[in-house]
Design an enzyme around this catalytic site. Structure first.
Site, PDB file in Angstrom:
ATOM      1  N   TYR A 234      -0.691  -1.550   6.837  1.00 47.60           N
ATOM      2  CA  TYR A 234       0.642  -1.164   6.366  1.00 47.60           C
ATOM      3  C   TYR A 234       1.488  -0.711   7.550  1.00 47.60           C
ATOM      4  O   TYR A 234       1.449   0.443   7.965  1.00 47.60           O
ATOM      5  CB  TYR A 234       0.556  -0.045   5.331  1.00 47.60           C
ATOM      6  CG  TYR A 234      -0.200  -0.404   4.073  1.00 47.60           C
ATOM      7  CD1 TYR A 234      -0.498  -1.728   3.760  1.00 47.60           C
ATOM      8  CD2 TYR A 234      -0.639   0.577   3.199  1.00 47.60           C
ATOM      9  CE1 TYR A 234      -1.197  -2.043   2.598  1.00 47.60           C
ATOM     10  CE2 TYR A 234      -1.329   0.267   2.044  1.00 47.60           C
ATOM     11  CZ  TYR A 234      -1.611  -1.037   1.747  1.00 47.60           C
ATOM     12  OH  TYR A 234      -2.306  -1.353   0.603  1.00 47.60           O
TER      13      TYR A 234
ATOM     14  N   PHE B 262      -0.459  -2.537  -7.673  1.00 45.86           N
ATOM     15  CA  PHE B 262       0.681  -3.024  -8.448  1.00 45.86           C
ATOM     16  C   PHE B 262       0.571  -2.529  -9.898  1.00 45.86           C
ATOM     17  O   PHE B 262       0.627  -3.313 -10.845  1.00 45.86           O
ATOM     18  CB  PHE B 262       0.749  -4.557  -8.387  1.00 45.86           C
ATOM     19  CG  PHE B 262       2.121  -5.123  -8.710  1.00 45.86           C
ATOM     20  CD1 PHE B 262       3.282  -4.446  -8.398  1.00 45.86           C
ATOM     21  CD2 PHE B 262       2.230  -6.346  -9.338  1.00 45.86           C
ATOM     22  CE1 PHE B 262       4.526  -4.962  -8.693  1.00 45.86           C
ATOM     23  CE2 PHE B 262       3.473  -6.896  -9.642  1.00 45.86           C
ATOM     24  CZ  PHE B 262       4.626  -6.188  -9.313  1.00 45.86           C
ATOM     25  N   PRO B 263       0.431  -1.200 -10.084  1.00 48.42           N
ATOM     26  CA  PRO B 263       0.104  -0.679 -11.411  1.00 48.42           C
ATOM     27  C   PRO B 263       1.258  -0.624 -12.400  1.00 48.42           C
ATOM     28  O   PRO B 263       1.025  -0.518 -13.603  1.00 48.42           O
ATOM     29  CB  PRO B 263      -0.390   0.737 -11.107  1.00 48.42           C
ATOM     30  CG  PRO B 263       0.366   1.132  -9.869  1.00 48.42           C
ATOM     31  CD  PRO B 263       0.463  -0.143  -9.062  1.00 48.42           C
TER      32      PRO B 263
ATOM     33  N   GLY C 148       6.100  -6.989 -16.775  1.00 48.37           N
ATOM     34  CA  GLY C 148       6.594  -8.312 -17.132  1.00 48.37           C
ATOM     35  C   GLY C 148       7.762  -8.218 -18.096  1.00 48.37           C
ATOM     36  O   GLY C 148       8.647  -7.363 -17.950  1.00 48.37           O
TER      37      GLY C 148
END
Length: 290
Positions: free
Chosen positions: A70, A215-216, A220
Site C-alpha cells: 500500500y 471490500f466489505p 451492488g
C-alpha cells in the site's frame, strides 16, 4: 446504551481472539485508502490520514489491516506516525507477497528471499519488533505454496511474526498451508453482494480462524433507490455502507470487517454500524436480497 459504547462504538461489534491470544474488536480498519491514487504514493493530505487513524482508535478500533504494497509502505509509515508507540491492545496486521511496479499494478512475488526482505521492511516501517499478524497477500503460482508459507514460518520461529494468515485462497489451499504452519486467519473478497467465499467462511468458523473480508461495504444494486432494503435503511436511519457492515457482523462471529476510508467523517460513520442491531426478520431479508 452505555457511555462506553457511545464513545467507542467499535466495542459493540464484539470481540475475536486471533490465534487464541490476540483479542480485538471485530470491527477494524483497513489502511489501503490512506495512500495516493492507484494505491500509489503519498495521499493528498497526509495530516488528514493521521487524523483518520487516530480517530479510528478513539472510536474503539484496535485491529488495523495494512500491507507493504500500500503505497508501497506509505500506509505503514502513516500508521507509525499516527499511533507509535502503540498501545498494548492494538493489533496491526500486515501482508507481503504483492510487488508494485506502479499505480494499480499488483504482481504476486513469493520467492522466499523476497518475502523475508519485505517482512524486515514491514518491521522497520511499522516500528515493531514482532508483527502481530502477517498474511501472505497472494500465493505466487510460479512457486510451491509450501516454500512461501515455509519461509514465513521460519520468520515466525525467529520471533519476527506472531501469527500467520493467507489472503485470497480456497479451502484446499488453506488446508495445504496448514500442513506447513499454523494458520490463524484468511482474508478474502466477501460482502453482502459477493459471497463466493462462503465455503471458506464456514471452514474458518469450524476451525476457529478469523475471516477478514476485504471490500466489505459493497452492496451492488441493493444500495439503489427502490431496493427492498430501503425500509430497513429508513428504520435504522442508516447508510447503505452501515447496513452492509451490520449484516457482516451479524452473519458470522468469525467475520472481522475492515472498512477503509481517508475521511474522518466516514470512519465515524463506518464505526457507528457496530451499534445497529438487526432483527431476525431484517437479517433474513437482507441475506435473501443479497
Amino acid at each position: 446504551m452505555t457511555t462506553h459504547l457511545t464513545t467507542q462504538p467499535a466495542a459493540a461489534a464484539g470481540t475475536f481472539r486471533i490465534g487464541g491470544d490476540l483479542t480485538v474488536n471485530r470491527l477494524g480498519y483497513g489502511a489501503m485508502r490512506l495512500t495516493g491514487p492507484g494505491i500509489w504514493g503519498e495521499p493528498a493530505d497526509p495530516d488528514e490520514a493521521v487524523r483518520v487513524l487516530r480517530r479510528a482508535v478513539e472510536l474503539g478500533v484496535n485491529f488495523i489491516d495494512t500491507a507493504d504494497s500500500y503505497g508501497p509502505f506509505i500506509s505503514d509509515q502513516l500508521i507509525k506516525r499516527a499511533l507509535h508507540p502503540y498501545t498494548d491492545d492494538l493489533v496491526i496486521a500486515t501482508k507481503v507477497g504483492l510487488s508494485r511496479p506502479g499505480p494499480d499494478d499488483w504482481r504476486p512475488v513469493g520467492r522466499p528471499e523476497y518475502l523475508r526482505q519485505q517482512v524486515e521492511l514491514n518491521l522497520r516501517h511499522l516500528g515493531v519488533e514482532t508483527i502481530g499478524l502477517l498474511q501472505l497477500h497472494r500465493i505466487d503460482p510460479a512457486l510451491p505454496l509450501e516454500d512461501q508459507v515455509g519461509e514465513l514460518a521460519a520468520l515466525q520461529q525467529e520471533g519476527k511474526i506472531r501469527h500467520l494468515g493467507l489472503s485470497e485462497v480456497t479451502v484446499e489451499e488453506l488446508e495445504k498451508a496448514r500442513a506447513v504452519a499454523e494458520i490463524v486467519s484468511v482474508q478474502n473478497l466477501y460482502n453482502l453482494a459477493e459471497r463466493k467465499s462462503e465455503d471458506v467462511l464456514r471452514y474458518a468458523e469450524q476451525q476457529g480462524l478469523a475471516f477478514i473480508p476485504w471490500f466489505p461495504i459493497a452492496m451492488g444494486q441493493l444500495a439503489e433507490p427502490g431496493s427492498p432494503l430501503q425500509s430497513v435503511l429508513k428504520d435504522h436511519d442508516a447508510t447503505p455502507a452501515q447496513l452492509a457492515l451490520a449484516w457482516l457482523l451479524r452473519h458470522s462471529p468469525a467475520l472481522l470487517p475492515i472498512p477503509g476510508t481517508s475521511s474522518v467523517a466516514h470512519v465515524e460513520e463506518n464505526t457507528a454500524s457496530a451499534l445497529i442491531e438487526l432483527s431476525d426478520e431484517e437479517y433474513q431479508a437482507i441475506t435473501a436480497a443479497g
